[in-house]
Design an enzyme around this catalytic site. Structure first.
Site, PDB file in Angstrom:
ATOM      1  N   ASP A 194      21.380 -23.841 -63.698  1.00 19.19           N
ATOM      2  CA  ASP A 194      22.267 -24.342 -64.748  1.00 19.19           C
ATOM      3  C   ASP A 194      22.779 -25.718 -64.373  1.00 19.19           C
ATOM      4  O   ASP A 194      23.467 -25.885 -63.368  1.00 19.19           O
ATOM      5  CB  ASP A 194      23.438 -23.380 -64.937  1.00 19.19           C
TER       6      ASP A 194
ATOM      7  N   ASP B 190      20.105 -15.428 -72.116  1.00 16.17           N
ATOM      8  CA  ASP B 190      20.947 -15.866 -70.990  1.00 16.17           C
ATOM      9  C   ASP B 190      22.410 -15.553 -71.279  1.00 16.17           C
ATOM     10  O   ASP B 190      22.980 -16.066 -72.243  1.00 16.17           O
ATOM     11  CB  ASP B 190      20.732 -17.384 -70.824  1.00 16.17           C
TER      12      ASP B 190
HETATM   13  C1  DX5 Z   1      24.936 -19.921 -68.131  1.00 15.49           C
HETATM   14  C2  DX5 Z   1      24.483 -18.985 -67.041  1.00 15.49           C
HETATM   15  C3  DX5 Z   1      25.210 -17.705 -67.143  1.00 15.49           C
HETATM   16  C4  DX5 Z   1      25.297 -16.774 -66.043  1.00 15.49           C
HETATM   17  C5  DX5 Z   1      24.690 -15.468 -66.304  1.00 15.49           C
HETATM   18  O1  DX5 Z   1      23.959 -20.626 -68.732  1.00 15.49           O
HETATM   19  O2  DX5 Z   1      23.111 -18.899 -66.867  1.00 15.49           O
HETATM   20  O3  DX5 Z   1      25.094 -17.145 -68.373  1.00 15.49           O
HETATM   21  O4  DX5 Z   1      24.952 -17.295 -64.848  1.00 15.49           O
HETATM   22  O5  DX5 Z   1      25.344 -14.474 -65.621  1.00 15.49           O
HETATM   23  P1  DX5 Z   1      26.385 -13.432 -66.222  1.00 15.49           P
HETATM   24  O6  DX5 Z   1      25.736 -12.105 -66.056  1.00 15.49           O
HETATM   25  O7  DX5 Z   1      27.599 -13.585 -65.379  1.00 15.49           O
HETATM   26  O8  DX5 Z   1      26.674 -13.791 -67.659  1.00 15.49           O
HETATM   27 ZN    ZN Z   2      21.725 -20.765 -68.091  1.00 21.03          ZN
END
Ligand code: DX5
Ligand code: ZN
Length: 219
Positions: A35, A175
């Site tokens: 990210d 995601d």
């Molecule tokens: C944002 C990230 C998140 C995160 C996913 O783009 O990719 O959405 O790390 O993990 P959780 O399960 O905490 O939503």
């Molecule tokens: Zn992401």
């Protein structure tokens, strides 16, 4: 297509990234999700291009870069990636998304387009020829640990329908809050790649291979 898992690296132990990568390799995770945020398109800043390039140098797991950045075209050449890797930009962050997707492909990697929970699915229309992956955000991007939005399952069903008109199979990635329960529902709706963070993979006192296998078992 085979269902694939992508590990959200912002949720890994950043004090020992290499150890996390070796565990993810042992768990046969198919992608590492990175990210990248700019503090403007989303109100947070996490990982960056040096992190992407550092990961690339220590593993053969393909990278899945999620750019939550306004005008991402200016940064594409900062990452040294290859044909198995994906760079995903946001529809909302780029007025010239088609050109940027083409630029990504010209750098030899795959191009993905992401849409936020509040962005209508119809915004993907017309992009079929330009993308190798569609990313349907199931939380508002920026932070781990949120709850999946109501209507995510229907949106993935709609996305699968829209993309079925393309001349090749375009995978759908999801995601945010990807627990095995949410993964099961979205897999049935047509999702292919699951970004696993705090809900599905990086769980205290749980081995990553066990978590990944449990997730795969419900898909
Ligand atoms: C944002 C990230 C998140 C995160 C996913 O783009 O990719 O959405 O790390 O993990 P959780 O399960 O905490 O939503
Ligand atoms: Zn992401």
């Amino acid at each position: 297509m085979k269902k694939l898992l992508s590990a959200s690296m912002m949720c890994a132990d950043l004090t020992n990234v290499e150890k996390a990568v070796r565990e993810l390799e042992a768990a046969e995770i198919e992608y590492l999700h990175i990210d990248i945020m700019d503090g403007s398109f989303v109100p947070n800043i996490t990982l960056g291009f040096d992190f992407v390039n550092a990961l690339k140098s220590i593993t053969d797991i393909p990278l899945d870069v999620h750019m939550m950045v306004n005008n991402p075209a200016r940064f594409i050449d900062r990452m040294k990636l290859d044909k198995g890797d994906v760079i995903c930009i946001h529809y909302e962050a780029d007025e010239n998304a088609k050109d940027t997707l083409e630029l990504i492909r010209s750098h030899g990697c795959q191009a993905g387009l992401a849409i936020n929970p509040t962005t209508p699915l119809s915004c993907l229309e017309g992009f079929e020829a330009s993308i190798d992956m569609a990313l349907v955000m199931t939380v508002t991007p920026g932070f781990a640990g949120q709850k999946m939005f109501d209507g995510a399952q229907e949106k993935v069903t709609e996305a699968r329908k829209l993309l079925s008109t393309a001349d090749r199979y375009i995978p759908i990635e999801v995601d945010g809050n990807m627990s095995s329960e949410n993964g099961r529902k979205l897999s049935a709706a047509g999702a292919d790649i699951f970004v696993l963070g705090t809900s599905g993979l990086f769980i205290k006192n749980k081995d990553m291979k066990v978590a990944a296998d449990e997730f795969r078992a419900v898909l």
